[in-house]
Design a protein around this motif. Structure first.
Motif, short mmCIF file in Angstrom:
data_model
loop_
_atom_site.label_atom_id
_atom_site.label_comp_id
_atom_site.label_asym_id
_atom_site.label_seq_id
_atom_site.Cartn_x
_atom_site.Cartn_y
_atom_site.Cartn_z
N LEU A 1 0.71 -1.07 -0.16
CA LEU A 1 -0.39 -0.02 0.34
C LEU A 1 0.61 1.97 -0.31
N SER B 1 3.55 1.93 -1.42
CA SER B 1 4.24 1.77 -2.69
C SER B 1 3.31 2.18 -3.75
N ALA B 2 1.72 1.76 -3.68
CA ALA B 2 0.72 2.66 -4.05
C ALA B 2 0.41 3.79 -3.76
N ALA B 3 0.93 4.18 -2.96
CA ALA B 3 1.45 5.76 -2.17
C ALA B 3 1.93 6.47 -2.67
N ARG B 4 3.40 5.72 -2.51
CA ARG B 4 4.59 6.14 -3.61
C ARG B 4 4.33 7.27 -5.17
N THR B 5 3.58 5.81 -5.69
CA THR B 5 3.41 6.34 -7.31
C THR B 5 1.87 7.02 -7.60
N LEU B 6 1.71 7.57 -6.42
CA LEU B 6 0.11 8.39 -6.47
C LEU B 6 1.43 10.05 -6.11
N GLY B 7 2.68 10.10 -5.87
CA GLY B 7 3.32 11.15 -5.85
C GLY B 7 3.52 11.94 -4.24
N ALA B 8 3.22 10.77 -3.25
CA ALA B 8 3.70 10.70 -1.88
C ALA B 8 5.08 10.41 -1.46
N THR B 9 5.55 11.23 -1.21
CA THR B 9 6.82 10.45 -0.99
C THR B 9 7.26 10.33 0.29
N ALA B 10 8.58 9.12 0.77
CA ALA B 10 8.27 7.93 2.24
C ALA B 10 7.51 8.47 2.76
N ARG C 1 5.34 10.76 3.69
CA ARG C 1 3.46 11.05 3.26
C ARG C 1 3.33 9.61 3.20
N ALA C 2 4.00 9.02 2.83
CA ALA C 2 3.11 7.41 2.54
C ALA C 2 3.36 7.00 3.91
N THR D 1 0.71 8.87 6.03
CA THR D 1 -1.22 9.29 5.74
C THR D 1 -2.22 7.25 5.43
N ILE D 2 -0.01 6.74 5.82
CA ILE D 2 -1.51 4.58 5.09
C ILE D 2 -0.86 4.39 6.65
#
Lengths: 227, 207
Positions: free
Chosen positions: A121, A123-132, A134-135, A138-139
């Protein structure tokens, strides 16, 4: 109903337990995260050390704290030199002892919740533009919240019941380190104080049951979306 | 201009080595399972680092071993539709859809939430949580989430594999509209020949 002095003991116990888990929580989270997510040399050793307070006799933990934070211990001298203060015979020392005893339980609860989170999950956040970072914030962190809550409740309950390490490390000082278990033990030594023992014991049971109920509720709430 | 890559990725005891020449439309990675198709998508997205080669998408260099360039995933602008969806379980459908949209610079966005929901036919699902969605619904939300992050290209990993026959056609039509109406380059992984023949302008076989 408890007398004024008994209410003061209950209040002191709550203060010590609250300070203990607030002190321990950041450390427990960092350790749980390291153990759940990182592979490094000495990981097994760290895992073992974290669990020591769970398996050692509490008196031994208290004695080790006494060696380190006592007048001639390295930690005790550093506290005296830097802040002109000591943990000896103080409620802060009782909080430290309770926090150390609660640490393994809190690390376990948080670690279990972190391990249950699908890392993909993030990794998915990273591909959507989140820095490590932020991922993580937020996740992972929101998904771990029920585990963190359960850890706090477990740690709180463990701290409320702490006896051996506390009495060994900071003794049994009325108004400073005489928490509920120590007060019950003390009252048992006094002839004719059976009523006081009963009232203090009931207070302990009520507080522990309340903590357990809150923890069950958090686990159920967390299980809904984590599992 | 879309995908231009030549990479070598160590994977267990062997090396996946793939070359893709730039082509417009959909480029399909085709081959049996286990040959490393998903690994190639992970490399383009920046989740797996190749040992050598380069990755260029829509003219932008995302990775170049020789030049020492390796952009982190969040700066690659590759919308990734995972095989298993990977919707965020603690957010509503709307929260999932707007996750990347909020992080994207406004100039990079090419759709609003309402447009994407309408495009994918998921407007009625916005308040639901991911675990209440069917496979087809979840796949649409995953596609919408990737589109709303304003990507320069889409990576799709077997987006039809978890769907039954009559839902497949709906998603296939969505993918064709992304190709035709949005003109977004798509790198598409599949092991189904018919699917690949219907969609792709260029087929790269992995074996």
């Amino acid at each position: 109903m408890p007398t004024g002095a008994e209410w003061a003991i209950i209040a002191l116990s709550l203060k010590v337990a609250a300070a203990a888990i607030l002190l321990t929580l950041p450390l427990a989270f960092a350790l749980a995260w390291l153990l759940a997510r990182k592979r490094f040399a000495g990981r097994m050793l760290l895992d073992t050390v974290v669990h020591l307070p769970l398996v050692l006799p509490p008196v031994v933990t208290g004695w080790l704290l006494l060696l380190f934070f006592g007048q001639s211990g390295a930690g005790g001298r550093a506290l005296q030199a830097l802040f002109g203060t000591t943990l000896m015979f103080r409620w802060t020392g009782a909080a430290l002892a309770a926090g150390i005893m609660a640490l393994p339980l809190m690390v376990r609860a948080i670690r279990l919740s972190l391990e249950a989170i699908d890392r993909r999950l993030e990794s998915a956040a990273r591909t959507l533009g989140a820095t490590a970072w932020r991922a993580f914030a937020t996740i992972t962190l929101p998904l771990a919240l029920p585990g963190i809550g359960a850890a706090m409740v477990l740690g709180f309950a463990r701290s409320l019941g702490e006896f051996g390490a506390t009495i060994t490390f900071v003794s049994n000082v009325p108004g400073e380190t005489r928490t509920l278990p120590l007060a019950i033990y003390t009252a048992l030594q006094v002839p004719g104080a059976e009523d006081s023992v009963t009232r203090l014991a009931i207070a302990s049971v009520v507080l522990s049951l309340a903590a357990l109920l809150v923890s069950e509720w958090l686990v159920r709430k967390g299980g809904r979306h984590v599992l | 201009m879309s995908f231009d890559l030549a990479i070598e990725v160590p994977r267990g005891d062997r090396t996946v080595s793939v070359t893709i020449a730039p082509a417009s439309g959909i480029t399909a990675l085709f081959g049996p399972s286990g040959v490393g198709k998903t690994t190639v998508l992970d490399v383009v997205a920046g989740l797996v680092r190749p040992s050598s080669g380069h990755v260029r998408v829509a003219g932008e260099t995302l990775f170049d071993a020789a030049a020492g360039i390796a952009l982190p995933p969040e700066r690659r602008g590759c919308g990734y539709v995972f095989q298993d969806g990977r919707l965020f379980p603690h957010m509503s459908v709307q929260g999932n859809l707007t996750y990347g949209w909020k992080l994207a610079p406004p100039a990079q966005r090419f759709m609003t939430l309402a447009e994407a929901a309408d495009f994918l036919g998921i407007t009625a699902l916005l308040d639901r949580t991911p675990r209440t969605l069917s496979g087809g619904e979840a796949q649409r939300v995953a596609i919408g989430r990737a589109l709303l992050s304003g990507p320069r290209a889409l990576l799709m990993d077997e987006p039809l594999s978890s769907l039954d026959e009559n839902r497949r056609d709906g998603i296939l039509q969505v993918i064709e509209r992304i190709r035709d109406d949005l003109a977004l380059p798509i790198l598409y992984v599949s092991h189904d020949r018919a699917e690949v023949d219907r969609l792709a302008a260029q087929v790269v076989e992995l074996a």
